[in-house]
Design an enzyme around this catalytic site. Structure first.
Site, PDB file in Angstrom:
ATOM      1  N   TRP A 107     -56.593 -53.614-100.963  1.00  0.00           N
ATOM      2  CA  TRP A 107     -56.317 -52.172-100.879  1.00  0.00           C
ATOM      3  C   TRP A 107     -55.177 -51.782-101.786  1.00  0.00           C
ATOM      4  O   TRP A 107     -55.236 -50.753-102.461  1.00  0.00           O
ATOM      5  CB  TRP A 107     -56.057 -51.759 -99.432  1.00  0.00           C
ATOM      6  CG  TRP A 107     -57.228 -52.072 -98.554  1.00  0.00           C
ATOM      7  CD1 TRP A 107     -57.266 -52.934 -97.500  1.00  0.00           C
ATOM      8  CD2 TRP A 107     -58.572 -51.555 -98.689  1.00  0.00           C
ATOM      9  NE1 TRP A 107     -58.536 -52.983 -96.972  1.00  0.00           N
ATOM     10  CE2 TRP A 107     -59.348 -52.154 -97.672  1.00  0.00           C
ATOM     11  CE3 TRP A 107     -59.179 -50.656 -99.555  1.00  0.00           C
ATOM     12  CZ2 TRP A 107     -60.708 -51.881 -97.504  1.00  0.00           C
ATOM     13  CZ3 TRP A 107     -60.530 -50.384 -99.400  1.00  0.00           C
ATOM     14  CH2 TRP A 107     -61.276 -50.984 -98.387  1.00  0.00           C
ATOM     15  N   ASP A 164     -49.265 -47.307 -96.898  1.00  0.00           N
ATOM     16  CA  ASP A 164     -50.645 -47.249 -96.400  1.00  0.00           C
ATOM     17  C   ASP A 164     -50.657 -48.020 -95.078  1.00  0.00           C
ATOM     18  O   ASP A 164     -50.559 -49.238 -95.070  1.00  0.00           O
ATOM     19  CB  ASP A 164     -51.578 -47.904 -97.433  1.00  0.00           C
ATOM     20  CG  ASP A 164     -53.022 -48.000 -96.951  1.00  0.00           C
ATOM     21  OD1 ASP A 164     -53.315 -47.601 -95.808  1.00  0.00           O
ATOM     22  OD2 ASP A 164     -53.869 -48.489 -97.735  1.00  0.00           O
ATOM     23  N   LYS A 182     -59.670 -47.481 -88.490  1.00  0.00           N
ATOM     24  CA  LYS A 182     -59.304 -48.830 -88.073  1.00  0.00           C
ATOM     25  C   LYS A 182     -58.639 -48.772 -86.701  1.00  0.00           C
ATOM     26  O   LYS A 182     -59.069 -49.429 -85.777  1.00  0.00           O
ATOM     27  CB  LYS A 182     -58.359 -49.487 -89.086  1.00  0.00           C
ATOM     28  CG  LYS A 182     -58.814 -49.445 -90.547  1.00  0.00           C
ATOM     29  CD  LYS A 182     -59.954 -50.364 -90.828  1.00  0.00           C
ATOM     30  CE  LYS A 182     -60.565 -50.275 -92.212  1.00  0.00           C
ATOM     31  NZ  LYS A 182     -59.768 -49.893 -93.347  1.00  0.00           N
TER      32      LYS A 182
END
Ligand SMILES: *Cc1c(COP(=O)(O)O)cnc(C)c1O
Length: 357
Positions: free
Chosen positions: A102, A169, A193
């Site tokens: 990511w 993040d 998530k």
């Protein structure tokens, strides 16, 4: 319906009560005899949802009026572009920590927007640890980190101290543990998530971090436009935001971050203890950087994988197959996963060892 133990990495497990309330709202929202899906986002009822969904973030993060919260579409992946677009000035530099897939994607987007520097990376060991001892440039516009690496199963246990704006993040571990949110200028997280369904991304940003790039801004990519519009500059993803609100209320009503942090610690301890004890399994990451959200492990005898797969399938366990970049197994232990499910998995691991070791 028999209970399935859902270890899915994302979209991940949601509390059963939340799913029930969410499905009720699809048929009859707040006794309006209308579905939440068929009313205006500007109706009083939905405006209340949006107000609450924004304020509960600030409440859980314990921040004041110097922060704003918005919900956007486009996933956390759109934030990889929006963060540099809104924070990286034309002649400035953005600093990044590369800890996985990511952050690699975030760096790729930032490089298109402006000067971008990777300060440290764990790519040399397939991202199985968190880099430490690096120096953050004091003249960069911001420093971007990823708190939890969903794919490789590492997690930052502490956050760097820096005088420049810190951007994080938090997609896969938001509200899983206490963090000092006031140390961050911007936190973003895709909901799917650990705090809701797919379709909305939360951005919390310090007001004074914005409006400094000198760039002429496209409206839809401008945080200030969305803030000014109360996160309703355009039609927001109404249902995902509602379900996120329900999930965060569930968290709050049960005891909030302090409550869930304790349970998440128990779940992680329970599983990692077994991974370390069991002769047929081995963890894939540096022990001190192990994620409490995504535990990655391998069998020491890969030829027995089909046997293990059969055993956990029979135990109604779902979603523990590892990501293709790591292989083996990944058990995601998000907030809504009960300790009981981890106990079931550990029992299967023990039974597997008894049978084959
Ligand atoms: C899943 C994930 C993303 C990507 O989220 P999308 O909503 O699919 O764009 C970004 N960062 C982290 C840490 C993730 O776990």
């Amino acid at each position: 319906m028999s209970k399935v133990h859902n270890f899915s990495a994302g979209p991940g497990i949601l509390p059963a009560d939340v799913l029930k309330q969410a499905s009720d709202a699809c048929v009859n929202f707040e006794n309006l005899n209308l579905s939440l899906l068929e009313i205006s986002h500007r109706s009083k009822n939905y405006e209340n949802v949006m107000d609450e969904a924004r304020s509960i973030i600030k409440e859980l993060f314990e921040v004041g009026d110097n922060y704003e919260v918005i919900y956007l579409g486009g996933g956390a992946s759109l934030q990889f572009a929006m963060v540099p677009y809104n924070l990286l000035s034309e002649n400035g530099t953005a600093a990044y920590l590369n800890t996985g897939v990511w952050s690699t994607k975030a760096i790729k987007e930032a490089k298109i927007i402006g000067n971008t520097k990777v300060i440290a990376s764990s790519e040399d060991k397939n991202f199985n640890y968190i880099p430490k001892g690096y120096e953050i440039p004091t003249d960069a516009d911001y420093f971007h980190i990823t708190s939890n690496n969903t794919i490789f199963g590492t997690q930052m246990k502490s956050f760097p101290k820096t005088s420049i704006p810190l951007v994080c993040d938090m997609s896969s571990d938001i509200f899983s543990r206490k963090v000092n949110a006031n140390d961050f200028s911007l936190i973003y997280a895709g909901a799917q998530k650990n705090m809701g369904p797919a379709g909305s991304t939360m951005v919390m940003v310090k007001k004074d971090a914005l409006g400094k790039t000198g760039r002429k801004m496209l409206s839809m990519l401008d945080y200030q436009v969305h803030i000014k519009g109360g996160s309703m500059y355009n039609t927001p993803p109404v249902f995902p935001i509602y379900v996120t609100l329900l999930t965060l209320k569930w968290l709050k009503q049960n005891g909030g971050i302090a409550w869930i942090e304790k349970i998440n610690q128990q779940k992680a301890d329970c599983l990692y203890n077994e991974i370390d004890r069991n002769s047929l399994f081995v963890g894939t990451t540096a022990i001190e950087d192990r994620s409490h959200m995504n535990a990655c492990f391998l069998t020491t005898k890969p030829e027995l994988e089909v046997e293990f797969d059969k055993m956990w399938n029979d135990a109604n366990i779902s979603g523990i197959r590892g990501h293709r970049d790591v292989g083996g197994y990944r058990a995601s232990l998000y907030n809504a996963l009960p300790l009981e499910s981890v106990n079931v998995l550990v029992d299967v691991m023990k039974a597997f060892e008894n049978k084959f070791a």
